[in-house]
Scaffold this motif. Structure first.
Motif, short mmCIF file in Angstrom:
data_model
loop_
_atom_site.label_atom_id
_atom_site.label_comp_id
_atom_site.label_asym_id
_atom_site.label_seq_id
_atom_site.Cartn_x
_atom_site.Cartn_y
_atom_site.Cartn_z
N SER A 1 1.46 8.85 -6.23
CA SER A 1 2.18 10.12 -6.18
C SER A 1 2.67 10.49 -7.57
O SER A 1 2.47 11.62 -8.04
N MET A 2 3.31 9.55 -8.25
CA MET A 2 3.80 9.84 -9.60
C MET A 2 2.66 10.14 -10.57
O MET A 2 2.80 10.98 -11.46
N LYS A 3 1.56 9.46 -10.40
CA LYS A 3 0.42 9.68 -11.30
C LYS A 3 0.04 11.16 -11.35
O LYS A 3 -0.12 11.74 -12.45
N TYR A 4 -0.07 11.79 -10.19
CA TYR A 4 -0.50 13.18 -10.16
C TYR A 4 0.65 14.17 -10.31
O TYR A 4 0.46 15.27 -10.85
N ALA B 1 0.82 -1.22 0.00
CA ALA B 1 0.00 0.00 0.00
C ALA B 1 0.85 1.26 0.00
O ALA B 1 0.56 2.23 -0.72
N ILE B 2 1.91 1.26 0.80
CA ILE B 2 2.74 2.47 0.93
C ILE B 2 3.85 2.51 -0.12
O ILE B 2 4.01 3.51 -0.83
N ASN B 3 4.61 1.43 -0.24
CA ASN B 3 5.80 1.45 -1.09
C ASN B 3 5.49 1.36 -2.57
O ASN B 3 6.23 1.92 -3.39
N ILE B 4 4.43 0.65 -2.93
CA ILE B 4 4.10 0.51 -4.35
C ILE B 4 2.93 1.43 -4.72
O ILE B 4 3.08 2.33 -5.55
N ARG B 5 1.77 1.20 -4.09
CA ARG B 5 0.61 2.05 -4.42
C ARG B 5 0.90 3.52 -4.13
O ARG B 5 0.56 4.41 -4.93
N GLY B 6 1.56 3.81 -3.02
CA GLY B 6 1.84 5.19 -2.66
C GLY B 6 2.73 5.89 -3.66
O GLY B 6 2.47 7.04 -4.04
N VAL B 7 3.79 5.22 -4.10
CA VAL B 7 4.68 5.81 -5.10
C VAL B 7 3.95 5.94 -6.44
O VAL B 7 4.07 6.96 -7.14
N PHE B 8 3.20 4.92 -6.81
CA PHE B 8 2.46 4.97 -8.06
C PHE B 8 1.48 6.15 -8.09
O PHE B 8 1.43 6.92 -9.06
#
Length: 252
Positions: free
Chosen positions: A123-126, A114-121
């Motif tokens: 963040s980069m998306k926006y 949730a934090i390391n993959i989804r969170g980075v994804f």
């Protein structure tokens, strides 16, 4: 300081402590207006106070990087009235505890994802949505030397950090021709609050420290210095790299 980021805006996740706090201080010292995001208001406020005490400009937004609407709102706050986002540092992370794969907690793994993959994804998306519209920007994702090698007892962590590197490379290819650079840093062991919770007398911790040929672990400011360089014009021809900052940890 050179004030090389004067007039620029920066966004840092996990800015309440450790590498994130050091990064906010370093970017602000170079003139950037820094917005930090994280889950703990008190630590974020302390980072802002430290930046301001050093003559810099900063503000904070309470946000969980795994919450899409929250991270989108945080990035919009970073853009603010300037209409631009020059620098983004996706530093928020979770490393969990030492557990053999056969005994690994599924709940801990889910939190890491949730934090390391989804969170980075997310963040980069926006971040990249804004940077694509403006035609410039630099993103640094805080991966780990553990994403480049295997580390016994940390299979979930190494998997998520390797995923961050893959996301970095793919995104870098997507936006390279648009004036946007995306890179990852891969620190070795760093003296942060996360590490402070680990017992230095345990064999896993002893072996991790001993694995750094330089003979010590890093200070957060040393990682922050690398962030500043990667986001600067001096690194203008660098994109898609996973740069070890690890005292030789990944050399053997």
């Amino acid at each position: 300081m050179t004030q090389q980021f004067a007039g620029r805006t920066a966004f840092v996740t996990g800015g309440g402590s450790g590498i994130g706090r050091a990064t906010a201080l370093a970017l602000a010292a170079e003139g950037a207006m820094v917005t930090i995001a994280g889950r703990t208001r008190a630590t974020l406020e302390e980072t802002v106070r430290l930046v301001q005490a050093n003559g810099g400009a900063a503000r904070h937004v309470v946000a969980d990087v795994s919450d899409e609407s929250a991270i989108e709102a945080a990035i919009q706050a970073a853009i603010g009235d300037t209409g631009r986002l020059d620098i983004a540092v996706n530093n928020a992370g979770y490393d969990g505890e030492y557990q053999l794969t056969a005994d690994y907690s599924t709940e801990m793994l889910d939190t890491m994802i949730a934090i390391n993959i989804r969170g980075v994804f997310l963040s980069m998306k926006y971040e990249l949505k804004q940077m694509t519209a403006q035609g410039f920007g630099a993103v640094v994702n805080m991966s780990s030397g553990a994403g480049l090698v295997g580390v016994a007892g940390f299979s979930g962590y190494t998997a998520t950090k390797a995923a961050e590197i893959s996301m970095t490379k793919s995104s870098a290819l997507e936006v390279a021709a648009l004036g946007i650079r995306v890179n990852a840093l891969c620190p070795g062991l760093v003296e942060t609050p996360m590490i402070a919770t680990m017992d230095p007398a345990t064999e896993p911790m002893k072996s991790l420290v001993a694995a750094h040929p330089i003979g010590r672990i890093a200070q957060p400011a040393e990682i922050a210095d690398a962030v500043v360089w990667l986001c600067s014009d001096k690194a203008g021809f660098i994109t898609g790299v996973a740069l070890p900052i690890d005292g030789g940890y990944t050399v053997p």
